[in-house]
Enzyme design. Structure first.
Site, mmCIF file in Angstrom:
data_model
loop_
_atom_site.group_PDB
_atom_site.id
_atom_site.type_symbol
_atom_site.label_atom_id
_atom_site.label_comp_id
_atom_site.label_asym_id
_atom_site.label_seq_id
_atom_site.Cartn_x
_atom_site.Cartn_y
_atom_site.Cartn_z
ATOM 1 N N TYR A 72 0.705 0.698 10.535
ATOM 2 C CA TYR A 72 2.139 0.946 10.338
ATOM 3 C C TYR A 72 2.633 0.311 9.037
ATOM 4 O O TYR A 72 3.342 0.948 8.250
ATOM 5 C CB TYR A 72 2.895 0.385 11.539
ATOM 6 N N LYS A 131 4.133 2.310 5.767
ATOM 7 C CA LYS A 131 5.491 2.073 5.276
ATOM 8 C C LYS A 131 5.485 1.504 3.854
ATOM 9 O O LYS A 131 6.394 1.790 3.064
ATOM 10 C CB LYS A 131 6.236 1.144 6.224
#
Length: 307
Positions: free
Chosen positions: A157, A161
Protein backbone atom coordinates in the site's frame (compact mmCIF):
# COMPACT_ATOMS: atom_id res chain seq x y z
CA UNK A 1 -12.95 31.89 -10.26
CA UNK A 2 -16.12 29.76 -10.38
CA UNK A 3 -16.59 26.63 -8.31
CA UNK A 4 -19.71 25.67 -10.26
CA UNK A 5 -19.13 22.35 -12.06
CA UNK A 6 -22.24 22.52 -14.23
CA UNK A 7 -21.46 21.03 -17.63
CA UNK A 8 -18.51 19.03 -16.35
CA UNK A 9 -18.43 15.22 -16.28
CA UNK A 10 -16.49 13.17 -13.72
CA UNK A 11 -15.57 9.53 -13.18
CA UNK A 12 -14.87 8.42 -9.60
CA UNK A 13 -13.42 4.94 -9.20
CA UNK A 14 -14.30 2.95 -6.10
CA UNK A 15 -17.20 5.29 -5.35
CA UNK A 16 -19.86 2.87 -4.17
CA UNK A 17 -19.23 3.70 -0.53
CA UNK A 18 -16.90 5.50 1.88
CA UNK A 19 -14.59 8.23 0.64
CA UNK A 20 -15.32 7.49 -3.01
CA UNK A 21 -19.05 7.98 -2.53
CA UNK A 22 -18.38 11.20 -0.63
CA UNK A 23 -16.26 12.47 -3.55
CA UNK A 24 -18.90 11.52 -6.12
CA UNK A 25 -21.68 13.11 -4.06
CA UNK A 26 -19.73 16.34 -3.59
CA UNK A 27 -18.97 16.57 -7.32
CA UNK A 28 -22.65 16.06 -8.16
CA UNK A 29 -23.71 18.63 -5.58
CA UNK A 30 -21.39 21.12 -7.30
CA UNK A 31 -23.15 20.45 -10.60
CA UNK A 32 -21.06 17.74 -12.25
CA UNK A 33 -22.46 14.64 -13.91
CA UNK A 34 -20.83 11.60 -12.31
CA UNK A 35 -20.00 8.03 -13.31
CA UNK A 36 -20.04 5.96 -10.12
CA UNK A 37 -17.76 2.93 -10.20
CA UNK A 38 -17.60 -0.09 -7.93
CA UNK A 39 -16.71 -3.74 -8.25
CA UNK A 40 -20.16 -4.65 -6.92
CA UNK A 41 -22.88 -3.73 -9.42
CA UNK A 42 -25.60 -3.49 -6.76
CA UNK A 43 -23.49 -1.16 -4.63
CA UNK A 44 -22.64 1.02 -7.62
CA UNK A 45 -26.28 1.28 -8.69
CA UNK A 46 -27.41 2.13 -5.16
CA UNK A 47 -24.78 4.87 -4.89
CA UNK A 48 -25.76 6.37 -8.24
CA UNK A 49 -29.42 6.27 -7.23
CA UNK A 50 -28.66 8.12 -3.99
CA UNK A 51 -27.02 10.93 -5.99
CA UNK A 52 -29.96 11.13 -8.39
CA UNK A 53 -32.45 11.18 -5.52
CA UNK A 54 -30.56 14.15 -4.07
CA UNK A 55 -31.02 16.03 -7.34
CA UNK A 56 -27.76 15.15 -9.07
CA UNK A 57 -26.98 13.32 -12.29
CA UNK A 58 -25.18 9.98 -12.06
CA UNK A 59 -24.87 6.59 -13.71
CA UNK A 60 -23.19 3.40 -12.49
CA UNK A 61 -20.47 1.34 -14.13
CA UNK A 62 -19.48 -1.86 -12.32
CA UNK A 63 -15.99 -3.01 -13.25
CA UNK A 64 -12.80 -3.96 -11.43
CA UNK A 65 -10.23 -1.30 -12.17
CA UNK A 66 -6.65 -2.10 -13.08
CA UNK A 67 -6.76 -3.05 -16.75
CA UNK A 68 -6.73 -0.79 -19.76
CA UNK A 69 -10.04 -2.32 -20.80
CA UNK A 70 -11.67 -1.30 -17.50
CA UNK A 71 -10.34 2.25 -17.82
CA UNK A 72 -11.63 2.52 -21.37
CA UNK A 73 -15.05 1.31 -20.22
CA UNK A 74 -15.25 4.04 -17.58
CA UNK A 75 -14.27 6.79 -20.01
CA UNK A 76 -16.70 5.43 -22.62
CA UNK A 77 -19.49 5.36 -20.03
CA UNK A 78 -18.91 9.03 -19.28
CA UNK A 79 -18.87 9.99 -22.95
CA UNK A 80 -21.84 7.82 -23.92
CA UNK A 81 -23.93 9.04 -20.98
CA UNK A 82 -22.96 12.70 -20.77
CA UNK A 83 -21.01 13.54 -23.91
CA UNK A 84 -17.56 14.25 -22.50
CA UNK A 85 -15.07 13.76 -19.65
CA UNK A 86 -13.53 16.53 -17.55
CA UNK A 87 -12.52 14.94 -14.25
CA UNK A 88 -11.03 11.57 -13.32
CA UNK A 89 -10.81 10.72 -9.61
CA UNK A 90 -8.80 7.54 -8.96
CA UNK A 91 -10.03 6.43 -5.57
CA UNK A 92 -10.47 2.63 -5.78
CA UNK A 93 -8.36 0.66 -3.33
CA UNK A 94 -7.93 -2.44 -1.22
CA UNK A 95 -5.69 -3.51 1.66
CA UNK A 96 -3.66 -6.70 2.06
CA UNK A 97 -1.56 -5.79 5.11
CA UNK A 98 1.34 -8.07 6.03
CA UNK A 99 4.88 -7.54 7.31
CA UNK A 100 7.53 -8.06 4.66
CA UNK A 101 8.44 -11.66 5.49
CA UNK A 102 4.80 -12.74 5.51
CA UNK A 103 3.57 -10.84 2.45
CA UNK A 104 2.80 -13.10 -0.50
CA UNK A 105 3.18 -12.27 -4.18
CA UNK A 106 -0.62 -12.20 -4.45
CA UNK A 107 -0.88 -9.76 -1.50
CA UNK A 108 1.59 -7.46 -3.19
CA UNK A 109 0.24 -7.72 -6.72
CA UNK A 110 -3.41 -7.23 -5.75
CA UNK A 111 -2.74 -3.92 -3.99
CA UNK A 112 -0.34 -2.65 -6.65
CA UNK A 113 -2.86 -3.49 -9.37
CA UNK A 114 -5.83 -1.83 -7.67
CA UNK A 115 -4.01 1.28 -6.49
CA UNK A 116 -1.02 1.97 -8.71
CA UNK A 117 -1.79 0.28 -12.01
CA UNK A 118 -5.45 1.34 -11.90
CA UNK A 119 -4.40 4.94 -11.28
CA UNK A 120 -2.11 4.72 -14.30
CA UNK A 121 -4.62 3.09 -16.65
CA UNK A 122 -7.52 5.32 -15.65
CA UNK A 123 -5.44 8.49 -15.78
CA UNK A 124 -4.03 7.52 -19.18
CA UNK A 125 -7.46 6.83 -20.66
CA UNK A 126 -8.78 10.09 -19.21
CA UNK A 127 -5.80 12.09 -20.48
CA UNK A 128 -6.26 10.74 -24.01
CA UNK A 129 -9.92 11.79 -24.01
CA UNK A 130 -9.26 15.19 -22.44
CA UNK A 131 -6.52 15.98 -24.93
CA UNK A 132 -8.84 15.03 -27.79
CA UNK A 133 -11.47 17.42 -26.43
CA UNK A 134 -8.84 20.16 -26.22
CA UNK A 135 -10.47 21.95 -23.29
CA UNK A 136 -8.29 20.87 -20.37
CA UNK A 137 -9.41 18.80 -17.41
CA UNK A 138 -8.50 17.52 -13.98
CA UNK A 139 -6.90 14.33 -12.72
CA UNK A 140 -7.45 13.93 -8.98
CA UNK A 141 -5.40 11.02 -7.66
CA UNK A 142 -5.93 9.66 -4.16
CA UNK A 143 -2.83 9.21 -2.04
CA UNK A 144 -2.25 8.42 1.64
CA UNK A 145 -0.02 9.45 4.55
CA UNK A 146 1.43 5.93 4.21
CA UNK A 147 2.76 6.90 0.79
CA UNK A 148 4.38 10.03 2.21
CA UNK A 149 5.99 8.45 5.30
CA UNK A 150 5.66 4.65 5.10
CA UNK A 151 3.60 2.54 7.49
CA UNK A 152 4.31 -0.70 9.36
CA UNK A 153 2.84 -3.74 7.60
CA UNK A 154 1.97 -1.85 4.42
CA UNK A 155 4.79 -2.54 1.97
CA UNK A 156 2.36 -2.85 -0.93
CA UNK A 157 0.00 0.00 0.00
CA UNK A 158 2.74 2.48 0.94
CA UNK A 159 4.68 1.70 -2.24
CA UNK A 160 1.58 2.21 -4.39
CA UNK A 161 0.69 5.50 -2.73
CA UNK A 162 4.28 6.76 -2.96
CA UNK A 163 4.15 5.90 -6.66
CA UNK A 164 0.93 7.87 -7.01
CA UNK A 165 2.63 10.92 -5.48
CA UNK A 166 5.47 10.57 -8.00
CA UNK A 167 3.03 10.17 -10.89
CA UNK A 168 1.22 13.31 -9.74
CA UNK A 169 4.38 15.35 -10.12
CA UNK A 170 5.36 13.74 -13.42
CA UNK A 171 1.96 14.02 -15.09
CA UNK A 172 1.52 17.63 -13.96
CA UNK A 173 4.52 18.45 -16.14
CA UNK A 174 3.53 16.25 -19.05
CA UNK A 175 -0.06 17.51 -19.22
CA UNK A 176 0.47 21.19 -18.48
CA UNK A 177 0.39 22.24 -22.15
CA UNK A 178 -2.96 20.46 -22.48
CA UNK A 179 -4.30 22.49 -19.53
CA UNK A 180 -4.92 19.31 -17.54
CA UNK A 181 -4.16 19.70 -13.84
CA UNK A 182 -2.94 16.75 -11.78
CA UNK A 183 -3.07 16.70 -7.99
CA UNK A 184 -3.11 14.09 -5.23
CA UNK A 185 -5.55 14.17 -2.34
CA UNK A 186 -4.15 12.76 0.92
CA UNK A 187 -7.28 12.10 3.01
CA UNK A 188 -7.58 11.10 6.66
CA UNK A 189 -11.10 10.01 7.59
CA UNK A 190 -13.27 7.56 9.46
CA UNK A 191 -13.52 4.62 7.06
CA UNK A 192 -13.47 0.83 7.17
CA UNK A 193 -9.69 1.09 6.81
CA UNK A 194 -9.06 3.50 9.69
CA UNK A 195 -11.54 1.94 12.11
CA UNK A 196 -9.03 -0.88 12.57
CA UNK A 197 -6.63 1.58 14.25
CA UNK A 198 -7.14 1.03 18.01
CA UNK A 199 -6.75 4.71 18.93
CA UNK A 200 -9.47 5.72 16.47
CA UNK A 201 -11.83 2.76 16.78
CA UNK A 202 -13.93 3.86 19.80
CA UNK A 203 -14.48 7.34 18.38
CA UNK A 204 -15.46 5.99 14.98
CA UNK A 205 -17.94 3.68 16.69
CA UNK A 206 -19.41 6.62 18.63
CA UNK A 207 -19.57 8.63 15.40
CA UNK A 208 -21.52 5.83 13.75
CA UNK A 209 -24.01 6.14 16.60
CA UNK A 210 -24.47 9.85 15.90
CA UNK A 211 -21.87 11.47 18.17
CA UNK A 212 -19.54 14.11 16.68
CA UNK A 213 -15.85 13.38 16.41
CA UNK A 214 -13.96 15.26 19.18
CA UNK A 215 -11.85 18.33 18.48
CA UNK A 216 -8.58 16.62 19.38
CA UNK A 217 -9.19 14.31 16.40
CA UNK A 218 -10.65 16.87 14.01
CA UNK A 219 -7.97 19.49 14.65
CA UNK A 220 -5.04 17.75 16.32
CA UNK A 221 -5.02 14.68 14.07
CA UNK A 222 -6.80 16.18 11.08
CA UNK A 223 -9.17 13.21 11.28
CA UNK A 224 -12.82 13.56 10.34
CA UNK A 225 -15.62 12.15 8.23
CA UNK A 226 -15.46 11.20 4.53
CA UNK A 227 -17.59 14.28 3.81
CA UNK A 228 -14.91 16.48 5.39
CA UNK A 229 -12.38 15.18 2.87
CA UNK A 230 -14.77 15.46 -0.07
CA UNK A 231 -14.69 19.27 -0.20
CA UNK A 232 -11.22 19.25 -1.75
CA UNK A 233 -12.25 17.28 -4.84
CA UNK A 234 -14.78 19.75 -6.33
CA UNK A 235 -12.29 22.54 -5.69
CA UNK A 236 -9.54 20.73 -7.62
CA UNK A 237 -12.01 19.98 -10.43
CA UNK A 238 -13.10 23.60 -10.70
CA UNK A 239 -11.79 26.62 -12.58
CA UNK A 240 -10.79 28.07 -9.20
CA UNK A 241 -7.93 25.55 -9.16
CA UNK A 242 -6.67 26.05 -12.73
CA UNK A 243 -3.27 27.14 -11.36
CA UNK A 244 -3.01 24.28 -8.81
CA UNK A 245 -1.13 21.28 -10.19
CA UNK A 246 1.55 18.79 -9.15
CA UNK A 247 0.58 19.08 -5.48
CA UNK A 248 -0.08 16.52 -2.72
CA UNK A 249 -2.77 18.07 -0.55
CA UNK A 250 -3.90 16.66 2.79
CA UNK A 251 -7.37 17.06 4.20
CA UNK A 252 -9.23 15.64 7.16
CA UNK A 253 -11.46 16.91 9.95
CA UNK A 254 -10.87 20.65 10.28
CA UNK A 255 -7.38 20.59 8.76
CA UNK A 256 -6.12 21.33 5.23
CA UNK A 257 -2.41 20.78 4.56
CA UNK A 258 0.18 20.84 1.81
CA UNK A 259 2.68 17.97 1.83
CA UNK A 260 6.28 18.76 0.97
CA UNK A 261 8.05 17.10 -1.93
CA UNK A 262 11.29 15.21 -1.23
CA UNK A 263 14.42 17.33 -1.42
CA UNK A 264 18.00 17.25 -0.24
CA UNK A 265 18.21 18.61 3.29
CA UNK A 266 21.90 18.10 4.12
CA UNK A 267 25.02 18.13 1.93
CA UNK A 268 28.69 17.34 2.53
CA UNK A 269 31.65 17.45 0.15
CA UNK A 270 34.95 15.59 -0.14
CA UNK A 271 37.66 16.71 -2.53
CA UNK A 272 38.15 14.03 -5.16
CA UNK A 273 35.06 12.10 -4.10
CA UNK A 274 34.03 9.84 -1.25
CA UNK A 275 35.50 6.56 0.00
CA UNK A 276 33.61 4.18 2.31
CA UNK A 277 35.95 5.14 5.17
CA UNK A 278 35.48 8.86 4.58
CA UNK A 279 31.71 8.43 4.63
CA UNK A 280 31.89 6.43 7.86
CA UNK A 281 34.17 8.97 9.51
CA UNK A 282 32.00 11.96 8.62
CA UNK A 283 28.48 10.54 8.61
CA UNK A 284 27.31 11.39 12.13
CA UNK A 285 28.84 14.84 12.05
CA UNK A 286 27.56 15.85 8.61
CA UNK A 287 24.62 14.61 6.53
CA UNK A 288 23.64 11.94 9.07
CA UNK A 289 23.46 14.37 11.99
CA UNK A 290 19.64 14.54 11.92
CA UNK A 291 18.23 11.40 10.27
CA UNK A 292 14.68 11.56 8.95
CA UNK A 293 11.86 9.89 10.87
CA UNK A 294 9.72 7.16 9.33
CA UNK A 295 6.13 6.05 9.77
CA UNK A 296 2.88 7.84 10.47
CA UNK A 297 3.05 9.46 13.94
CA UNK A 298 0.90 7.70 16.53
CA UNK A 299 -2.38 9.50 17.28
CA UNK A 300 -2.17 11.79 20.31
CA UNK A 301 -5.20 10.70 22.31
CA UNK A 302 -5.79 12.67 25.53
CA UNK A 303 -5.50 10.42 28.57
CA UNK A 304 -8.95 11.40 29.84
CA UNK A 305 -10.42 10.67 26.39
CA UNK A 306 -8.94 7.20 26.33
CA UNK A 307 -10.09 6.37 29.85
Amino acid sequence: MPLDLAGKVAVVTGSGRGLGLAYATALAAAGACVVVNDLDAEVAEHAAESIVEAGGRAVAEAVAVGTAEAADRLVARAVDSFGRLDVMVTNAGILRDRVLWKMTDDDFDAVITTHLRATFTCARAAAVRMREQGEGGSLVLVGSPAGQRGNFGQTNYAAAKAGIAAMTRTWSMELSRSRITVNAVVPVAATSMTETIPAFAPYIEQWKQGAPLPDFLRKGEGFGTPEDCAALVPFLASDAARDVTGQCIGIGGDRLTLWSHPQEIAVAYADGGWSPRAIADSWHGSVGREPQSVGIPAPQVPSEAGA
